[in-house]
Design a protein around this motif. Structure first.
Motif, PDB file in Angstrom:
ATOM      1  N   LEU A 133      64.712  54.101 146.360  1.00 35.49           N
ATOM      2  CA  LEU A 133      64.585  54.895 145.137  1.00 35.49           C
ATOM      3  C   LEU A 133      63.167  55.443 145.014  1.00 35.49           C
ATOM      4  CD1 LEU A 133      66.277  55.721 142.629  1.00 35.49           C
ATOM      5  CD2 LEU A 133      65.314  53.727 141.457  1.00 35.49           C
ATOM      6  N   TYR A 134      62.184  54.587 145.272  1.00 38.58           N
ATOM      7  CA  TYR A 134      60.780  55.006 145.220  1.00 38.58           C
ATOM      8  C   TYR A 134      60.530  56.156 146.195  1.00 38.58           C
ATOM      9  CZ  TYR A 134      55.673  54.644 145.729  1.00 38.58           C
ATOM     10  OH  TYR A 134      54.331  54.915 145.795  1.00 38.58           O
ATOM     11  N   MET A 135      61.014  55.999 147.423  1.00 42.07           N
ATOM     12  CA  MET A 135      60.761  57.010 148.448  1.00 42.07           C
ATOM     13  C   MET A 135      61.527  58.305 148.191  1.00 42.07           C
ATOM     14  SD  MET A 135      58.445  55.843 150.363  1.00 42.07           S
ATOM     15  CE  MET A 135      58.499  57.189 151.553  1.00 42.07           C
ATOM     16  N   SER A 136      62.550  58.267 147.355  1.00 45.36           N
ATOM     17  CA  SER A 136      63.297  59.486 147.025  1.00 45.36           C
ATOM     18  C   SER A 136      62.705  60.223 145.826  1.00 45.36           C
ATOM     19  CB  SER A 136      64.761  59.141 146.732  1.00 45.36           C
ATOM     20  OG  SER A 136      64.895  58.500 145.472  1.00 45.36           O
ATOM     21  N   GLU A 137      61.728  59.598 145.158  1.00 48.94           N
ATOM     22  CA  GLU A 137      61.199  60.190 143.923  1.00 48.94           C
ATOM     23  C   GLU A 137      59.708  60.465 143.964  1.00 48.94           C
ATOM     24  OE1 GLU A 137      62.375  58.116 140.409  1.00 48.94           O
ATOM     25  OE2 GLU A 137      64.495  58.150 140.917  1.00 48.94           O
ATOM     26  N   ILE A 223      70.361  47.882 138.173  1.00 51.59           N
ATOM     27  CA  ILE A 223      70.878  48.072 139.530  1.00 51.59           C
ATOM     28  C   ILE A 223      71.876  49.224 139.559  1.00 51.59           C
ATOM     29  CG2 ILE A 223      72.203  47.029 141.400  1.00 51.59           C
ATOM     30  CD1 ILE A 223      69.394  45.883 141.111  1.00 51.59           C
ATOM     31  N   ASP A 224      72.792  49.247 138.612  1.00 49.71           N
ATOM     32  CA  ASP A 224      73.820  50.290 138.572  1.00 49.71           C
ATOM     33  C   ASP A 224      73.190  51.676 138.446  1.00 49.71           C
ATOM     34  OD1 ASP A 224      76.593  51.133 138.448  1.00 49.71           O
ATOM     35  OD2 ASP A 224      76.250  51.539 136.322  1.00 49.71           O
ATOM     36  N   LYS A 225      72.223  51.812 137.538  1.00 44.08           N
ATOM     37  CA  LYS A 225      71.541  53.098 137.373  1.00 44.08           C
ATOM     38  C   LYS A 225      70.783  53.483 138.635  1.00 44.08           C
ATOM     39  CE  LYS A 225      69.159  54.025 133.780  1.00 44.08           C
ATOM     40  NZ  LYS A 225      68.117  53.865 132.733  1.00 44.08           N
ATOM     41  N   GLY A 226      70.104  52.500 139.249  1.00 46.98           N
ATOM     42  CA  GLY A 226      69.335  52.781 140.451  1.00 46.98           C
ATOM     43  C   GLY A 226      70.211  53.248 141.596  1.00 46.98           C
TER      44      GLY A 226
END
Length: 322
Positions: A133-137, A223-226
């Motif tokens: 998630l971090y690397m996609s944002e 977790i679901d949102k991520g």
């Protein structure tokens, strides 16, 4: 970070740690912990490790392997985990995975101050989801590659639960984040790891309990949102996707816990993992446990060789081998 801010880590043997105070949140004061050990030879390449749920950085052997091959090694114990726990905190509490981004940014800043200019991030399980998630944002330009060890990209449960139960709990989690969701205790995975059972590893079971603790609704919502957000986004750097070749399923013999992933479904790891970006190398490991780095020696050695060879191809200007 001044030299005086570093103290000897619980590992000893040249490992150091430092606390990084972060902004207070709904639980009060918080901090993360950065652990490091530098290569004996001057190096500007580094590994940044992010642990999973109900976990902390304990993979000393893996860290030393990277160090022996010319990488500076860093790990984070995220807020409310392991070394970072503070009195009165609820372990593992999180309401949005973005809460961990400042912890990662703090580690990257320290690594930059240590003159590292090429970083490969390595995330395990929930840490793999957070890292992706971090690397996609908002990734640092210093992070050139992403390695994933059994990333938590999807729930390991029947389809109806993923489509109905999880979204319902996620909605309730917005209003009642602290309500616990009971899970059936299962020590099968811990029994393959801990030397208190049939495993080979010595670790703190107060930081890594034998049975996964009951998550609260806020954690399930995070977790679901991520996971849902990540499916709409793209990781731009090369990815090494690693997982076991098999999962433990209901009704399997107990011995299978020693030869497969007892936590996640490897088919959905593969399905969603191959959709993270455009440059992905997938490797499945026979006899691999959920944490490949804590699997039996032959699996670990295969994993180490795979990571080193992939890094040597992905970061050719920086990679060295022993």
């Amino acid at each position: 970070m001044k030299d005086s801010d570093w103290t000897t880590d619980i590992f000893g043997d040249g490992f150091e740690m430092t606390y990084v105070n972060q902004s207070s949140d709904y639980s009060g004061a918080i901090r993360c912990t950065v652990i490091r050990k530098l290569s004996a030879q001057p190096s500007q390449k580094a590994i940044l490790y992010i642990h999973g749920f109900s976990d902390y950085f304990l993979q000393k052997e893996m860290a030393q392997m990277f160090i022996d091959h010319g990488y500076n090694f860093y790990a984070i114990d995220l807020r409310k985990y392991g070394r970072s726990l503070m009195k009165g905190q609820r372990m593992f509490q999180v309401r949005d995975l973005h809460e961990y981004f400042p912890d990662i940014d703090s580690a990257v800043k320290i690594m930059a101050n240590d003159n590292n200019c090429e970083i490969a991030m390595l995330g395990h399980s929930t840490g793999g989801l957070t890292a992706s998630l971090y690397m996609s944002e908002t990734p640092s330009a210093l992070i050139k590659a992403l390695m994933l060890n059994s990333p938590f990209l999807d729930w390991n449960m029947p389809a109806y639960m993923k489509k109905i139960i999880v979204p319902a709990i996620s909605m309730l989690g917005r209003l009642f984040p602290n309500i616990r969701v009971h899970q059936k205790p299962d020590t099968g995975y811990a029994e393959t790891l801990s030397n208190r059972y049939d495993g080979e590893w010595d670790y703190r079971d107060d930081w890594k309990p034998d049975s996964l603790p009951d998550p609260d609704m806020g954690w399930i919502r995070a977790i679901d949102k991520g996971q849902r957000q990540l499916r709409r986004q793209t990781v731009k750097v090369p990815i090494l996707l690693m997982h076991s070749s098999a999962s433990v399923n209901k009704g399997d013999p107990e011995d299978k816990y020693f030869h497969a992933d007892a936590i996640l479904n490897v088919d959905t790891i593969s399905y969603y993992g191959l959709r993270l970006g455009s440059d992905i190398t997938e490797v499945a490991f026979d006899d691999g446990l959920h944490d490949l780095a804590l699997s039996k020696k032959t699996v670990r050695e295969h994993m180490y060789k795979t990571m080193l060879e992939w890094l040597g191809f992905t970061l050719p200007s920086q990679a060295t081998t022993k």
